[in-house]
Design a protein around this motif. Structure first.
Motif, PDB file in Angstrom:
ATOM      1  N   LEU A 199       0.821  -1.205   0.000  1.00 15.49           N
ATOM      2  CA  LEU A 199       0.000   0.000   0.000  1.00 15.49           C
ATOM      3  C   LEU A 199       0.857   1.257   0.000  1.00 15.49           C
ATOM      4  O   LEU A 199       0.586   2.215  -0.741  1.00 15.49           O
ATOM      5  CB  LEU A 199      -0.932  -0.007   1.206  1.00 15.49           C
ATOM      6  N   GLY A 200       1.914   1.280   0.804  1.00 15.76           N
ATOM      7  CA  GLY A 200       2.819   2.429   0.807  1.00 15.76           C
ATOM      8  C   GLY A 200       3.487   2.628  -0.535  1.00 15.76           C
ATOM      9  O   GLY A 200       3.602   3.763  -1.032  1.00 15.76           O
ATOM     10  N   CYS A 201       3.922   1.532  -1.157  1.00 15.77           N
ATOM     11  CA  CYS A 201       4.555   1.617  -2.477  1.00 15.77           C
ATOM     12  C   CYS A 201       3.546   2.088  -3.523  1.00 15.77           C
ATOM     13  O   CYS A 201       3.870   2.912  -4.389  1.00 15.77           O
ATOM     14  CB  CYS A 201       5.133   0.253  -2.854  1.00 15.77           C
ATOM     15  N   PHE A 202       2.327   1.574  -3.450  1.00 14.20           N
ATOM     16  CA  PHE A 202       1.298   1.982  -4.399  1.00 14.20           C
ATOM     17  C   PHE A 202       0.998   3.476  -4.293  1.00 14.20           C
ATOM     18  O   PHE A 202       0.936   4.185  -5.310  1.00 14.20           O
ATOM     19  CB  PHE A 202       0.020   1.177  -4.158  1.00 14.20           C
ATOM     20  N   VAL A 203       0.823   3.967  -3.080  1.00  8.43           N
ATOM     21  CA  VAL A 203       0.507   5.389  -2.893  1.00  8.43           C
ATOM     22  C   VAL A 203       1.659   6.252  -3.400  1.00  8.43           C
ATOM     23  O   VAL A 203       1.440   7.289  -4.045  1.00  8.43           O
ATOM     24  CB  VAL A 203       0.197   5.687  -1.417  1.00  8.43           C
ATOM     25  N   PHE A 204       2.900   5.835  -3.136  1.00  2.00           N
ATOM     26  CA  PHE A 204       4.058   6.611  -3.593  1.00  2.00           C
ATOM     27  C   PHE A 204       4.062   6.750  -5.105  1.00  2.00           C
ATOM     28  O   PHE A 204       4.174   7.858  -5.655  1.00  2.00           O
ATOM     29  CB  PHE A 204       5.348   5.950  -3.121  1.00  2.00           C
ATOM     30  N   PHE A 205       3.930   5.632  -5.817  1.00  4.63           N
ATOM     31  CA  PHE A 205       3.980   5.696  -7.276  1.00  4.63           C
ATOM     32  C   PHE A 205       2.723   6.326  -7.854  1.00  4.63           C
ATOM     33  O   PHE A 205       2.778   6.927  -8.936  1.00  4.63           O
ATOM     34  CB  PHE A 205       4.198   4.297  -7.856  1.00  4.63           C
ATOM     35  N   PHE A 206       1.587   6.202  -7.163  1.00  6.82           N
ATOM     36  CA  PHE A 206       0.389   6.868  -7.664  1.00  6.82           C
ATOM     37  C   PHE A 206       0.502   8.385  -7.511  1.00  6.82           C
ATOM     38  O   PHE A 206       0.032   9.132  -8.378  1.00  6.82           O
ATOM     39  CB  PHE A 206      -0.850   6.352  -6.929  1.00  6.82           C
ATOM     40  N   VAL A 207       1.120   8.837  -6.428  1.00  7.10           N
ATOM     41  CA  VAL A 207       1.382  10.273  -6.280  1.00  7.10           C
ATOM     42  C   VAL A 207       2.324  10.747  -7.388  1.00  7.10           C
ATOM     43  O   VAL A 207       2.119  11.820  -7.980  1.00  7.10           O
ATOM     44  CB  VAL A 207       1.972  10.566  -4.886  1.00  7.10           C
TER      45      VAL A 207
END
Length: 428
Positions: A108-116
């Protein structure tokens, strides 16, 4: 004596002039050497210090790799390495921060980072765009953002993480679809290059050899899967998987060699290798308790096989995400009317927004294969295993069948469109 001294003086003058010339040429060589090294240093400095998207993509791949390793560590060794999580109220004795749910939190942290990063770089086209500078530079800020988002996910409530696990099924599926489209497009491009007149003249024998080797290799792989994973008639499911794969290889070859398509043997041979690989990966994803899976016997007798398979799988995940992310034109099936194919000098060599979107979906994908596509918090996985379980098997099988369908459609679609155009022209 007078002539002798004059000759000596002339000889001495010649030696002095020769020495001066040597010193001058030596100085010139040193100046050229310093100039060459200066240019090299300037080039290296520009490579790493300037906004270079070609270098930046490797940094993002490194971040993605470290995230994968962190999720694996949390899943397999979280009990001893992250005992401090027991103090967090949201973890409830580390129950909701380790194992499958721990993997989901890191994902989830990785997803949010790349989505930002996707939202902040989407539709960036030119090198001088400030969003390219944000993509290619500001690494301390982005590393702090990545670490901060990863840490914040361990404060998120368990229902939110479970909801993300359900959404991750669809994101991981979309990632697989984009990946197989990218692979199929590359094979089609390579096939078109091999069919070009100039290529045929230069590399005719090599192309024929590659065609034969790939086609025979796909058939050999099918035979080996029959021997290894269908040793008895009781292995009906594996026999079904392998037989369907054999039928798909023959069907792709027939379509490619038909009189209307005439695509040659290179494309079906490479696609045959690809679908055989997908079938093999589906079968080895079966639970190790399955009697028809010989991998279970190897895993119990040699732990290094499991470790090597795991390391290779992680590297493949990162490489697949990286290669798919830079292929921003894989979903551009038909070029817009009036759009130029030539790129300008100040164009970014790949779509930044698409790159980060693929990595965000890749974060969902690695979460699913680490937990065997089962996001239940109570679900456990064996150590040094990846993508094991019946859910993983059927996802791989579906991906294989979809890859064959996409390839066949890419082959027959131009023929269908051409037939329709001829028919409409005849009507008018």
């Amino acid at each position: 004596m007078t002539f002798g001294s004059a000759d000596m003086e002339a000889g001495g003058g010649g030696e002095r002039r020769h020495g001066q010339q040597e010193e001058q040429s030596s100085d010139e060589r040193r100046a050229r050497f310093a100039e060459d090294w200066g240019c090299c240093a300037c080039a290296c400095a520009g490579l790493f210090l300037g906004p270079n998207p070609m270098v930046a993509r490797y940094m993002y791949a490194l971040i993605f790799l470290v995230t994968n390793l962190l999720a694996w560590t949390l899943r397999d060794y979280g009990d001893s390495a992250l005992a401090e999580l027991q103090r967090l109220k949201v973890c409830q004795g580390a129950l909701y921060c380790l194992g499958a749910e721990g993997v989901l939190r890191v994902s989830l942290g990785c997803f949010v980072f790349f989505f930002v990063m996707f939202l902040s770089t989407v539709k960036a086209r030119k090198v001088h765009d400030c969003r390219n500078s944000w993509h290619s530079e500001w690494w301390p800020a982005k590393l702090a953002l990545w670490l901060g988002l990863t840490a914040v996910t361990f404060l998120a409530p368990s229902p939110l993480v479970q909801l993300y696990g359900k959404v991750a099924h669809f994101g991981a599926g979309a990632f697989l679809v984009i990946q197989l489209i990218s692979v199929t497009r590359f094979i089609m491009w390579l096939n078109d290059w091999c069919r070009a007149e100039m290529t045929q003249k230069r590399y005719h024998l090599q192309i024929q050899a590659v065609s034969i080797v790939t086609y025979v290799g796909s058939l050999l792989g099918i035979v080996l899967m029959y021997v290894w994973y269908a040793p008895s008639p009781a292995c009906r499911l594996n026999i079904l998987f392998i037989t369907v794969t054999l039928a798909l290889v023959q069907l792709m070859t027939f379509v490619s060699m038909s009189s209307k398509v005439k695509a040659g043997y290179v494309a079906p041979g490479l696609m045959g290798i690809y679908v055989v690989f997908l079938c093999w990966s589906a079968i080895i994803s079966e639970p190790h308790t399955e009697v028809c899976n010989r991998k279970a016997e190897v895993a119990t007798s040699a732990d290094w096989v499991n470790i090597a398979s795991f390391v290779i799988a992680v590297v493949v995940i990162v490489a697949a995400t990286f290669s798919t992310g830079i292929d921003s034109k894989c979903l551009q099936f038909k070029q817009a009317e009036g759009e130029s194919e030539e790129e300008e000098e100040d164009d970014i060599p790949y779509g930044l927004g698409f790159f980060h979107l693929v990595f965000s979906m890749g974060a969902m994908y690695f979460a699913m294969i680490f937990v065997g596509w089962n996001a239940n918090a109570s679900h456990t996985m064996e150590r040094w295993t990846i993508d094991v379980g019946w859910a993983s098997t059927w996802v791989r099988v579906g991906n294989e069948w979809l890859a064959a369908i996409v390839y066949i459609w890419m082959m027959i679609a131009p023929v269908i469109w051409k037939t329709r155009q001829v028919g409409s022209a005849a009507e008018t």
